[in-house]
Design a protein around this motif. Structure first.
Motif, PDB file in Angstrom:
ATOM      1  N   PRO A   5      -5.095  -8.810  -8.057  1.00  0.00           N
ATOM      2  CA  PRO A   5      -3.727  -9.303  -8.243  1.00  0.00           C
ATOM      3  C   PRO A   5      -3.244 -10.044  -7.003  1.00  0.00           C
ATOM      4  CG  PRO A   5      -3.732  -6.951  -7.786  1.00  0.00           C
ATOM      5  CD  PRO A   5      -5.172  -7.356  -7.944  1.00  0.00           C
ATOM      6  N   ASP A   6      -2.380 -11.006  -7.191  1.00  0.00           N
ATOM      7  CA  ASP A   6      -1.843 -11.778  -6.069  1.00  0.00           C
ATOM      8  C   ASP A   6      -0.743 -10.999  -5.350  1.00  0.00           C
ATOM      9  OD1 ASP A   6      -3.491 -13.925  -6.704  1.00  0.00           O
ATOM     10  OD2 ASP A   6      -2.007 -14.769  -8.106  1.00  0.00           O
ATOM     11  N   GLY A   7      -0.637 -11.229  -4.050  1.00  0.00           N
ATOM     12  CA  GLY A   7       0.495 -10.725  -3.291  1.00  0.00           C
ATOM     13  C   GLY A   7       0.391  -9.309  -2.793  1.00  0.00           C
ATOM     14  N   LEU A   8      -0.719  -8.619  -3.068  1.00  0.00           N
ATOM     15  CA  LEU A   8      -0.879  -7.247  -2.597  1.00  0.00           C
ATOM     16  C   LEU A   8      -1.763  -7.244  -1.356  1.00  0.00           C
ATOM     17  CD1 LEU A   8      -1.509  -5.383  -5.980  1.00  0.00           C
ATOM     18  CD2 LEU A   8       0.662  -5.947  -4.874  1.00  0.00           C
ATOM     19  N   VAL A   9      -1.270  -6.656  -0.276  1.00  0.00           N
ATOM     20  CA  VAL A   9      -2.041  -6.697   0.969  1.00  0.00           C
ATOM     21  C   VAL A   9      -2.186  -5.324   1.628  1.00  0.00           C
ATOM     22  CG1 VAL A   9      -1.455  -9.100   1.464  1.00  0.00           C
ATOM     23  CG2 VAL A   9       0.041  -7.280   2.306  1.00  0.00           C
ATOM     24  N   SER A  10      -1.196  -4.439   1.470  1.00  0.00           N
ATOM     25  CA  SER A  10      -1.205  -3.182   2.218  1.00  0.00           C
ATOM     26  C   SER A  10      -1.594  -2.001   1.325  1.00  0.00           C
ATOM     27  CB  SER A  10       0.180  -2.909   2.814  1.00  0.00           C
ATOM     28  OG  SER A  10       1.115  -2.633   1.775  1.00  0.00           O
ATOM     29  N   ILE A  11      -1.835  -0.868   1.964  1.00  0.00           N
ATOM     30  CA  ILE A  11      -2.153   0.357   1.227  1.00  0.00           C
ATOM     31  C   ILE A  11      -1.026   0.686   0.254  1.00  0.00           C
ATOM     32  CG2 ILE A  11      -2.450   2.856   1.461  1.00  0.00           C
ATOM     33  CD1 ILE A  11      -3.938   2.331   4.082  1.00  0.00           C
ATOM     34  N   LYS A  12       0.211   0.645   0.734  1.00  0.00           N
ATOM     35  CA  LYS A  12       1.312   1.016  -0.151  1.00  0.00           C
ATOM     36  C   LYS A  12       1.511   0.005  -1.273  1.00  0.00           C
ATOM     37  CE  LYS A  12       5.130  -0.827   2.684  1.00  0.00           C
ATOM     38  NZ  LYS A  12       6.309  -0.425   3.504  1.00  0.00           N
ATOM     39  N   ASP A  13       1.148  -1.263  -1.042  1.00  0.00           N
ATOM     40  CA  ASP A  13       1.207  -2.254  -2.120  1.00  0.00           C
ATOM     41  C   ASP A  13       0.310  -1.836  -3.282  1.00  0.00           C
ATOM     42  OD1 ASP A  13       2.946  -3.913  -0.772  1.00  0.00           O
ATOM     43  OD2 ASP A  13       1.378  -5.261  -0.024  1.00  0.00           O
ATOM     44  N   PHE A  14      -0.913  -1.426  -2.947  1.00  0.00           N
ATOM     45  CA  PHE A  14      -1.877  -1.090  -3.995  1.00  0.00           C
ATOM     46  C   PHE A  14      -1.544   0.242  -4.657  1.00  0.00           C
ATOM     47  CE2 PHE A  14      -4.268  -4.473  -2.038  1.00  0.00           C
ATOM     48  CZ  PHE A  14      -4.899  -5.056  -3.126  1.00  0.00           C
ATOM     49  N   VAL A  15      -0.976   1.179  -3.907  1.00  0.00           N
ATOM     50  CA  VAL A  15      -0.532   2.434  -4.521  1.00  0.00           C
ATOM     51  C   VAL A  15       0.578   2.148  -5.537  1.00  0.00           C
ATOM     52  CG1 VAL A  15       0.609   4.646  -4.116  1.00  0.00           C
ATOM     53  CG2 VAL A  15      -1.216   3.887  -2.570  1.00  0.00           C
ATOM     54  N   ARG A  16       1.555   1.328  -5.147  1.00  0.00           N
ATOM     55  CA  ARG A  16       2.644   0.986  -6.057  1.00  0.00           C
ATOM     56  C   ARG A  16       2.126   0.264  -7.284  1.00  0.00           C
ATOM     57  NH1 ARG A  16       3.975  -2.834  -8.971  1.00  0.00           N
ATOM     58  NH2 ARG A  16       3.541  -4.287  -7.266  1.00  0.00           N
ATOM     59  N   TRP A  17       1.228  -0.697  -7.071  1.00  0.00           N
ATOM     60  CA  TRP A  17       0.683  -1.471  -8.187  1.00  0.00           C
ATOM     61  C   TRP A  17      -0.109  -0.575  -9.139  1.00  0.00           C
ATOM     62  CZ3 TRP A  17      -4.695  -2.597  -8.917  1.00  0.00           C
ATOM     63  CH2 TRP A  17      -4.964  -3.490  -9.974  1.00  0.00           C
ATOM     64  N   GLY A  18      -0.947   0.290  -8.580  1.00  0.00           N
ATOM     65  CA  GLY A  18      -1.722   1.197  -9.423  1.00  0.00           C
ATOM     66  C   GLY A  18      -0.832   2.122 -10.222  1.00  0.00           C
ATOM     67  N   ALA A  19       0.198   2.674  -9.578  1.00  0.00           N
ATOM     68  CA  ALA A  19       1.118   3.572 -10.276  1.00  0.00           C
ATOM     69  C   ALA A  19       1.833   2.846 -11.410  1.00  0.00           C
ATOM     70  CB  ALA A  19       2.124   4.157  -9.292  1.00  0.00           C
ATOM     71  N   SER A  20       2.234   1.605 -11.164  1.00  0.00           N
ATOM     72  CA  SER A  20       2.899   0.832 -12.215  1.00  0.00           C
ATOM     73  C   SER A  20       1.966   0.591 -13.395  1.00  0.00           C
ATOM     74  CB  SER A  20       3.384  -0.510 -11.649  1.00  0.00           C
ATOM     75  OG  SER A  20       4.396  -0.316 -10.685  1.00  0.00           O
ATOM     76  N   ARG A  21       0.720   0.274 -13.111  1.00  0.00           N
ATOM     77  CA  ARG A  21      -0.261   0.065 -14.194  1.00  0.00           C
ATOM     78  C   ARG A  21      -0.468   1.352 -14.988  1.00  0.00           C
ATOM     79  NH1 ARG A  21      -4.213  -3.636 -13.790  1.00  0.00           N
ATOM     80  NH2 ARG A  21      -4.488  -3.115 -16.008  1.00  0.00           N
TER      81      ARG A  21
END
Length: 307
Positions: A5-21
């Motif tokens: 996915p675009d715009g995700l760079v940090s650990i917390k970005d990917f945690v948030r994105w995964g949780a949303s999915r």
């Protein structure tokens, strides 16, 4: 490889994105985490070879391109395969300890962990516990945790599944308790004659046939042998009640998790004096009986067994 996915760079970005999915897809959480954020964090940190207690100051750390690809692949597998997170990471935590797991064993999650961490106090004095039996051991988490929390006790891990016992052996080696812990293949007590224990603890299969069919898909990724306890869930539980007294020391105790089958068990054996444990961290359906209570209850259990 899954598209990043675009715009995700940090650990917390990917945690948030995964949780949303996970929330968008309506995943079930019940194999270690009870919410999407914790589940996503477990997968992201595992992909990065980081521990769950990572300091908050590291949450803004940026991932490399290769790391981003690994994280996204793990998140996508959780979504598409509906595997419990522990099967994707290969490990799970129980009683403060990390255990290797795979699809041949249930994901460790028993509320009995809380009882182990107290050394089985107040039900039996920890200092008098010389031998412990973990019946239907699976990954070995209950018995190995008992060996760690009771450093003077000897422990037997027993299961009918050779594949599960292979995982248990890995965990015995991982925790360095091989001098005090034996791994034995046996159908309940069949191969244990002549052995006596101060504590017998078991998380046997106790799910009824109808309940198993209604469970979320994640449960169906676990071994059926470790879940299904017969039509009403109590086939193995009643067998344990019928035999355990012969393998306990005079002051010994039996501790068994029966989960959602607790009400059924009480209906089948209403006169057996089960003590149901109240646990601070939650979890229902764990009973304790002394050897004396088991001996007194034998006529009732034998009647249920048709003996």
């Amino acid at each position: 490889m899954a598209k990043q996915p675009d715009g995700l760079v940090s650990i917390k970005d990917f945690v948030r994105w995964g949780a949303s999915r996970f929330n968008a897809e309506g995943l079930f959480f019940g194999h270690g985490a009870d919410n999407a954020i914790d589940e996503a964090a477990q997968l992201v940190l595992s992909a990065l070879h980081l521990q769950p207690d990572l300091p908050a100051t590291f949450q803004d750390c940026r991932l490399t391109e290769a790391e981003r690809g690994t994280v996204v692949e793990l998140i996508e597998r959780r979504l598409t395969e509906r595997l419990p997170a522990a099967y994707l990471t290969g490990c799970a935590w129980f009683a403060g300890l990390e255990f290797a797991v795979d699809s041949h064993v249930l994901v460790p999650r028993s509320p009995i962990a809380e009882v182990i961490e107290t050394g089985f106090h107040p039900w039996i004095a920890p200092e008098v516990i010389g031998r412990v039996l973990d019946l239907c051991t699976g990954s070995g988490c209950i018995g190995i945790a008992a060996a760690v929390w009771l450093p003077d006790a000897e422990v037997d891990l027993v299961d009918v599944s050779p594949e599960a016992l292979s995982v248990a052996r890995q965990n015995v080696e991982r925790h360095g308790v091989g001098d005090r812990v034996r791994v034995l293949e046996s159908d309940l007590f069949d191969g244990l004659h002549g052995n006596h224990y101060d504590v017998i603890v078991s998380n046997p299969p106790y799910v009824s046939r109808s309940e198993l069919e209604s469970l979320p898909l994640e449960y169906h990724r676990e071994p059926r042998l470790g879940l299904l306890g017969g039509d009403d869930g109590l086939d193995l539980v009643v067998r344990i009640l019928g035999e355990a007294d012969r393998f306990l020391t005079d002051e010994g105790v039996l501790i068994v998790e029966v989960g959602s089958s607790a009400e059924t068990l009480e209906r089948r054996l209403p006169e057996v004096p089960f003590t149901w444990l109240e646990l601070e961290r939650g979890g229902d359906g764990v009973f304790i009986l002394t050897r004396e209570q088991l001996v007194e209850s034998q006529p009732l259990v034998e009647e249920v067994l048709g003996l």
